[in-house]
Motif scaffolding. Structure first.
Motif, mmCIF file in Angstrom:
data_model
loop_
_atom_site.group_PDB
_atom_site.id
_atom_site.type_symbol
_atom_site.label_atom_id
_atom_site.label_comp_id
_atom_site.label_asym_id
_atom_site.label_seq_id
_atom_site.Cartn_x
_atom_site.Cartn_y
_atom_site.Cartn_z
ATOM 1 N N VAL A 19 0.844 -1.196 0.000
ATOM 2 C CA VAL A 19 0.000 0.000 0.000
ATOM 3 C C VAL A 19 0.877 1.243 0.000
ATOM 4 O O VAL A 19 0.656 2.181 -0.771
ATOM 5 C CB VAL A 19 -0.970 0.001 1.203
ATOM 6 N N ALA A 20 1.890 1.263 0.845
ATOM 7 C CA ALA A 20 2.794 2.411 0.898
ATOM 8 C C ALA A 20 3.495 2.626 -0.445
ATOM 9 O O ALA A 20 3.646 3.764 -0.903
ATOM 10 C CB ALA A 20 3.814 2.227 2.021
ATOM 11 N N VAL A 21 3.891 1.549 -1.106
ATOM 12 C CA VAL A 21 4.521 1.652 -2.426
ATOM 13 C C VAL A 21 3.513 2.180 -3.442
ATOM 14 O O VAL A 21 3.835 3.053 -4.262
ATOM 15 C CB VAL A 21 5.094 0.288 -2.872
ATOM 16 N N ARG A 24 3.071 5.922 -3.058
ATOM 17 C CA ARG A 24 4.222 6.659 -3.610
ATOM 18 C C ARG A 24 4.181 6.698 -5.135
ATOM 19 O O ARG A 24 4.349 7.748 -5.753
ATOM 20 C CB ARG A 24 5.534 6.023 -3.136
ATOM 21 N N LEU A 25 3.912 5.547 -5.749
ATOM 22 C CA LEU A 25 3.884 5.486 -7.210
ATOM 23 C C LEU A 25 2.706 6.265 -7.789
ATOM 24 O O LEU A 25 2.847 6.913 -8.835
ATOM 25 C CB LEU A 25 3.843 4.025 -7.668
ATOM 26 N N ALA A 26 1.557 6.211 -7.123
ATOM 27 C CA ALA A 26 0.397 6.969 -7.593
ATOM 28 C C ALA A 26 0.714 8.457 -7.614
ATOM 29 O O ALA A 26 0.371 9.168 -8.574
ATOM 30 C CB ALA A 26 -0.821 6.674 -6.718
ATOM 31 N N ARG A 27 1.345 8.929 -6.560
ATOM 32 C CA ARG A 27 1.737 10.351 -6.509
ATOM 33 C C ARG A 27 2.674 10.704 -7.661
ATOM 34 O O ARG A 27 2.542 11.754 -8.291
ATOM 35 C CB ARG A 27 2.424 10.664 -5.191
ATOM 36 N N ALA A 48 -1.336 6.537 4.461
ATOM 37 C CA ALA A 48 -1.264 7.999 4.396
ATOM 38 C C ALA A 48 -1.128 8.404 2.933
ATOM 39 O O ALA A 48 -0.264 7.905 2.220
ATOM 40 C CB ALA A 48 -0.083 8.509 5.209
ATOM 41 N N GLY A 49 -2.015 9.241 2.474
ATOM 42 C CA GLY A 49 -2.025 9.636 1.065
ATOM 43 C C GLY A 49 -3.162 8.993 0.297
ATOM 44 O O GLY A 49 -3.470 9.409 -0.809
#
Length: 90
Positions: A19-21, A24-27, A48-49
């Motif tokens: 999920v964290a990855v 980051r990639l979506a951003r 978060a995000g």
């Protein structure tokens, strides 16, 4: 901006790192990630995000991080829509 709905495995430790990855990639590529409150609560800081899904949100894609059952759940949830489901089986 494109939007992806996020659905994950029922056991958070199995998917929280992914999920964290994904966040980051979506951003990096300019996508929004959305999820329901259960998903957000399941992953805590790793999510978060990820934005809470809004009443008018219509995702362009569903990203599934989980096993066969989670992917089948997402396929049923978006059946009859034009939302493609992209599953990553852990």
């Amino acid at each position: 901006m494109k939007t992806a709905a996020l659905i994950t495995h029922t056991h958070p430790p199995a998917a929280s790192e992914a999920v964290a990855v994904a966040v980051r990639l979506a951003r990096e590529v300019g996508w929004r990630l959305i999820a329901d409150q259960d998903e957000l609560a399941k992953h805590g800081e790793a999510a978060a995000g990820v934005e809470p899904v809004g009443e008018d949100d219509a995702p362009d894609l569903c990203l599934v991080l989980g096993g066969d059952g989670t992917i089948l759940y997402a396929l049923r949830r978006f059946a009859g829509t034009h939302v493609p489901v992209f599953g990553v089986n852990d």
